[in-house]
Design a protein around this motif. Structure first.
Motif, PDB file in Angstrom:
ATOM      1  N   SER A 283       0.847  -1.180   0.000  1.00  0.00           N
ATOM      2  CA  SER A 283       0.000   0.000   0.000  1.00  0.00           C
ATOM      3  C   SER A 283       0.893   1.244   0.000  1.00  0.00           C
ATOM      4  O   SER A 283       1.240   1.738  -1.064  1.00  0.00           O
ATOM      5  CB  SER A 283      -0.962  -0.021   1.181  1.00  0.00           C
ATOM      6  OG  SER A 283      -1.794   1.105   1.112  1.00  0.00           O
ATOM      7  N   CYS A 284       1.370   1.701   1.154  1.00  0.00           N
ATOM      8  CA  CYS A 284       2.095   2.983   1.161  1.00  0.00           C
ATOM      9  C   CYS A 284       3.438   2.917   0.436  1.00  0.00           C
ATOM     10  O   CYS A 284       3.953   3.946   0.012  1.00  0.00           O
ATOM     11  CB  CYS A 284       2.272   3.515   2.581  1.00  0.00           C
ATOM     12  SG  CYS A 284       3.424   2.559   3.568  1.00  0.00           S
ATOM     13  N   GLY A 286       3.799   1.397  -2.406  1.00  0.00           N
ATOM     14  CA  GLY A 286       3.353   1.637  -3.780  1.00  0.00           C
ATOM     15  C   GLY A 286       4.175   1.018  -4.896  1.00  0.00           C
ATOM     16  O   GLY A 286       4.258   1.600  -5.990  1.00  0.00           O
ATOM     17  N   VAL A 308      -0.370  -3.739  -5.999  1.00  0.00           N
ATOM     18  CA  VAL A 308      -0.345  -2.454  -5.304  1.00  0.00           C
ATOM     19  C   VAL A 308      -1.788  -2.052  -5.058  1.00  0.00           C
ATOM     20  O   VAL A 308      -2.522  -1.758  -6.005  1.00  0.00           O
ATOM     21  CB  VAL A 308       0.403  -1.374  -6.112  1.00  0.00           C
ATOM     22  CG1 VAL A 308       0.282  -0.018  -5.426  1.00  0.00           C
ATOM     23  CG2 VAL A 308       1.865  -1.749  -6.281  1.00  0.00           C
ATOM     24  N   SER A 309      -2.211  -2.112  -3.810  1.00  0.00           N
ATOM     25  CA  SER A 309      -3.603  -1.775  -3.488  1.00  0.00           C
ATOM     26  C   SER A 309      -3.584  -0.445  -2.772  1.00  0.00           C
ATOM     27  O   SER A 309      -3.519  -0.368  -1.559  1.00  0.00           O
ATOM     28  CB  SER A 309      -4.219  -2.850  -2.602  1.00  0.00           C
ATOM     29  OG  SER A 309      -3.432  -3.014  -1.448  1.00  0.00           O
ATOM     30  N   TYR A 310      -3.618   0.609  -3.588  1.00  0.00           N
ATOM     31  CA  TYR A 310      -3.395   1.930  -3.027  1.00  0.00           C
ATOM     32  C   TYR A 310      -4.658   2.460  -2.351  1.00  0.00           C
ATOM     33  O   TYR A 310      -4.587   3.088  -1.312  1.00  0.00           O
ATOM     34  CB  TYR A 310      -2.927   2.848  -4.159  1.00  0.00           C
ATOM     35  CG  TYR A 310      -1.903   3.834  -3.728  1.00  0.00           C
ATOM     36  CD1 TYR A 310      -0.766   3.422  -3.048  1.00  0.00           C
ATOM     37  CD2 TYR A 310      -2.046   5.191  -3.997  1.00  0.00           C
ATOM     38  CE1 TYR A 310       0.183   4.331  -2.632  1.00  0.00           C
ATOM     39  CE2 TYR A 310      -1.101   6.099  -3.594  1.00  0.00           C
ATOM     40  CZ  TYR A 310       0.009   5.675  -2.907  1.00  0.00           C
ATOM     41  OH  TYR A 310       0.936   6.582  -2.503  1.00  0.00           O
ATOM     42  N   SER A 311      -5.822   2.151  -2.918  1.00  0.00           N
ATOM     43  CA  SER A 311      -7.074   2.641  -2.326  1.00  0.00           C
ATOM     44  C   SER A 311      -7.723   1.535  -1.496  1.00  0.00           C
ATOM     45  O   SER A 311      -7.413   0.355  -1.655  1.00  0.00           O
ATOM     46  CB  SER A 311      -8.039   3.073  -3.433  1.00  0.00           C
ATOM     47  OG  SER A 311      -8.407   1.938  -4.191  1.00  0.00           O
ATOM     48  N   THR A 360       1.364  -1.631   4.940  1.00  0.00           N
ATOM     49  CA  THR A 360       0.331  -0.589   4.928  1.00  0.00           C
ATOM     50  C   THR A 360       0.712   0.428   5.987  1.00  0.00           C
ATOM     51  O   THR A 360       1.086   0.068   7.102  1.00  0.00           O
ATOM     52  CB  THR A 360      -1.081  -1.168   5.161  1.00  0.00           C
ATOM     53  OG1 THR A 360      -2.017  -0.090   5.155  1.00  0.00           O
ATOM     54  CG2 THR A 360      -1.190  -1.942   6.473  1.00  0.00           C
ATOM     55  N   ARG A 402       9.101   5.355   3.165  1.00  0.00           N
ATOM     56  CA  ARG A 402       8.856   4.290   2.188  1.00  0.00           C
ATOM     57  C   ARG A 402      10.058   3.340   2.101  1.00  0.00           C
ATOM     58  O   ARG A 402       9.892   2.112   2.110  1.00  0.00           O
ATOM     59  CB  ARG A 402       8.539   4.898   0.820  1.00  0.00           C
ATOM     60  CG  ARG A 402       7.123   5.478   0.744  1.00  0.00           C
ATOM     61  CD  ARG A 402       6.970   6.508  -0.378  1.00  0.00           C
ATOM     62  NE  ARG A 402       7.395   6.031  -1.662  1.00  0.00           N
ATOM     63  CZ  ARG A 402       6.612   5.437  -2.565  1.00  0.00           C
ATOM     64  NH1 ARG A 402       5.343   5.263  -2.320  1.00  0.00           N
ATOM     65  NH2 ARG A 402       7.093   5.054  -3.722  1.00  0.00           N
TER      66      ARG A 402
ATOM     67  N   THR B 294       3.567   6.608  -7.131  1.00  0.00           N
ATOM     68  CA  THR B 294       3.183   6.689  -5.723  1.00  0.00           C
ATOM     69  C   THR B 294       4.208   7.420  -4.873  1.00  0.00           C
ATOM     70  O   THR B 294       3.914   7.775  -3.737  1.00  0.00           O
ATOM     71  CB  THR B 294       2.934   5.288  -5.112  1.00  0.00           C
ATOM     72  OG1 THR B 294       4.127   4.504  -5.226  1.00  0.00           O
ATOM     73  CG2 THR B 294       1.798   4.581  -5.824  1.00  0.00           C
ATOM     74  N   ALA B 300      -2.660   9.275  -4.517  1.00  0.00           N
ATOM     75  CA  ALA B 300      -3.799   8.395  -4.218  1.00  0.00           C
ATOM     76  C   ALA B 300      -5.109   8.942  -4.795  1.00  0.00           C
ATOM     77  O   ALA B 300      -6.068   8.182  -4.961  1.00  0.00           O
ATOM     78  CB  ALA B 300      -3.929   8.202  -2.704  1.00  0.00           C
ATOM     79  N   GLY B 305      -4.112   1.663  -7.983  1.00  0.00           N
ATOM     80  CA  GLY B 305      -3.320   0.475  -7.694  1.00  0.00           C
ATOM     81  C   GLY B 305      -3.064  -0.304  -8.958  1.00  0.00           C
ATOM     82  O   GLY B 305      -3.305   0.198 -10.068  1.00  0.00           O
TER      83      GLY B 305
END
Lengths: 433, 433
Positions: A283-284, A286, A308-311, A360, A402, B294, B300, B305
């Motif tokens: 997630s963060c 990215g 990458v599950s950003y949302s 995350t 990161r 990202t 975001a 993603g």
């Protein structure tokens, strides 16, 4: 033993305009320090014959070894050999082997060779040519009045092999022949900061033991260089190995390699050897973890891919994170132990790998979910094992958070792989009994 | 107008040991060149009082402005102010405001302040203190015998704001007051190499027009800096805007920004403005595209993603690429137009975004599927539009191929967003008629 003093002269107006960084000075300084040669000055001068000659005269007055980078290409602005020839009173001539190389380069092209290109094959009277494995311009090594001059090309990809394969042996023979050779070895550490590592080795570092110990940190990793002088490689290896063993004994859960490789490279080596596979859910970070892995050639043997599950929506859709964990009054939220756990476990299942890692967190600059910048959860899922989650409180800007998040989960994965290797060793020993 | 000559002296044994790269020299050279000040020499000298004094005397003999970076911290090795004080014959004293800052820093800590820390508040008799916004060590600016000395801290994150906010105005007032101020502007380009861009602007570049045009390339992007001298900002802006318009007219499909931002930043700006969302499916770039997006704060809002499908199995599992496309005697294979198309289209569907990008190719070092290193297909999927695929034949090593692949698909996405913006403008004009 008298100390040998060196000066590095980088030549090029592009350096004085700030168009490029002088990475050659760093590379050469490092290499010379490994050889036990002390660099007293680094100088940068433009493509100007008079200023270049003055710089050479000044360097000759205060150093024993003078190394040049740049100014040996084909154009009229490339003046290093001209200036050195004038200062030393040595004429120029064409080195036939280098000239052949220039000519054969142009034979294969549409464009005819211009006269200027002959300049790349010039050496000085009585000098030794240094072969350029990558480019066309030949280098030079020459001694005069107990001073030693080495002319190298500007592009790092040409300079580095020429230094390593041509200039270093020349220095060993002509400058360092009376000295004991220097040997060194790199050790790499993870999961520990530079100052904590120094604290753990303080008595060794401050005693200036033989081998000497020099730690330094960059990009979330800590490196130690061990250096020793010895009459033979065998003798040096004994000393280096003993010190390495002492350091490993003190920091067994942090020293991940006895060579200069990243923790991702070490992990890929171990997992390739054990036939294990890996996936990631970020997630963060990215994509940073996956990018660190896939930039390594051969990573495809171990790393299968990831998400990458950003949302939040994507965490639900791609990784089956339950909606109740993400949203609602009493939900722990996306930055939580629970979500890191599901992300790792689901990525492992989705890609059917032996391991999966997840991250995350809040990388900043703004906080999210009313959670502070630097709060990060990292997860490690393993086939037939419970998923582990670790909480981090990191300092620094978005980039630093990161990078440290990515390195922290790699460190946890490495620890687990080390454990597995040891279990394997014990098992093999039991079986062979 | 007489030209102003400068020399940069970086102080620190860590530079001479090659432990760090001298990025300050590059930063300061660039900044001085923007101010129209010519840098003639960059020098690096260690933490040694005598050699440092000699370097100052030499620089004073050949430059008008001498800038120092480093050697103003709290330790006994930090000697820049001592050396400059001795050369100029000026005594040291504590600058009270800086001392207050040092003291209040230690008030909040457990550790007591050691006496050494007073050194960070030292300035020279008759010198102007330069405030350190980020750290504790105060800088210095002082003029003597028509020579100007500026002392800055070593850490780039302290040096850069001190130069920008303190040293630059001091230079403008004390050194450049008789000169016309310099104004400049950055233009950014994508989808075109540095030499092709130079070819397109050759007449302008070689005419050394006002504003002057300086192109340079790094990391898959090309930048042009326009520079002009003018009596007022307004006059400068007219000249810069006119030249910008001329360049944009020649390269409308390549100039993506009139400020120094990456193409990913430009894309995020445009997509945020248009309320559009983005996903990615990466094979050989392995997360690089997502990492480039990202790392930008606020990404975001646009980037939802994506998926790294490194193995064939993962392309099937995560992105529904039909098995028949990937394997079998007549299958086009993972590196093919067909697979790039499915990857982009499926990533867009999976994440329900307005756009998705895909990359599949051979980054090397080895070839795969008997396809050559550098063969890359990039895909661009858009809601309610056919998916576009482009074939690339890239040169260079693994890293270069990955970077260029990532930048190429960003270029294609930018071109499409620009088209949409123009359609939007036309539509708005029609509606308002």
């Amino acid at each position: 033993m008298k100390s040998v003093k060196a000066e590095i002269i980088a030549v090029g107006t592009e350096l004085l305009l700030g168009q490029i960084t002088n990475t050659n000075a760093r590379y050469l300084s490092q290499q010379l320090s490994y050889l036990g040669i002390d660099v007293y000055y680094q100088t940068v001068v433009g493509d100007n014959l008079n200023r270049l000659k003055q710089a050479i005269e000044l360097a000759s007055s205060r150093a024993d070894v003078i190394l040049f980078s740049g100014g040996i290409g084909p154009t009229q602005d490339d003046l290093t050999k001209d200036a050195l020839g004038e200062v030393l009173g040595r004429s120029q001539h064409i080195y036939p082997e280098a000239m052949k190389k220039v000519e054969s380069f142009f034979e294969g092209r549409d464009k005819p060779m211009t006269e200027n290109n002959r300049r790349q094959a010039i050496i000085l009277e009585g000098s030794e040519p240094l072969d350029n494995e990558v480019g066309l311009a030949v280098g030079i090594a020459v001694s005069q009045d107990d001073k030693h001059y080495i002319v190298l090309p500007g592009p790092p990809k040409e300079l580095q092999p020429m230094f390593e394969n041509q200039a270093k042996p020349w220095l060993a023979k002509n400058v360092l022949s009376d000295e004991q050779p220097i040997y060194s070895k790199m050790l790499k550490f993870a999961g520990i900061g530079e100052s904590a590592l120094e604290d753990g080795l303080l008595d060794l570092i401050s005693a200036q033991t033989d081998p000497t110990i020099a730690p330094y940190a960059k990009e979330g990793e800590v490196t130690i260089r061990l250096t020793t002088k010895a009459d033979s490689e065998k003798e040096a290896n004994v000393k280096l190995k003993n010190m390495e063993a002492e350091i490993r004994k003190r920091l067994p859960d942090h020293m991940y390699a006895d060579q200069d490789i990243t923790i991702e490279e070490q992990i890929l080596l171990m997992m390739t050897g054990m036939g294990l596979s890996l996936a990631a859910a970020e997630s963060c970070t990215g994509g940073l973890i996956m990018e660190n892995l896939t930039r390594i050639p051969g990573s495809a043997l171990v790393f299968m891919g990831g998400v990458v599950s950003y949302s939040n929506e994507m965490k639900e859709k791609l990784l089956n994170v339950p909606h109740d964990l993400l949203e609602g009054e009493n939900a722990p939220g996306a930055v939580s132990e629970e979500v890191a756990e599901v992300m790792a476990a689901e990525a492992r299942k989705l890609l059917d790998t032996d391991f999966a890692v997840s991250v995350t967190g809040v990388a900043g600059p703004g906080s999210s979910e009313r959670k502070p910048v630097g709060l990060v959860y990292i997860g490690l899922a393993e086939r037939n094992q419970p998923t582990q989650v670790f909480k981090l409180n990191l300092k620094g800007n978005r980039e630093a958070i990161r990078i440290r998040s990515a390195k922290s989960i790699m460190y946890r994965l490495w620890l687990r792989l080390k454990e597995l290797q040891q279990e394997q060793i014990v098992q093999n020993q039991n079986e062979s009994k």
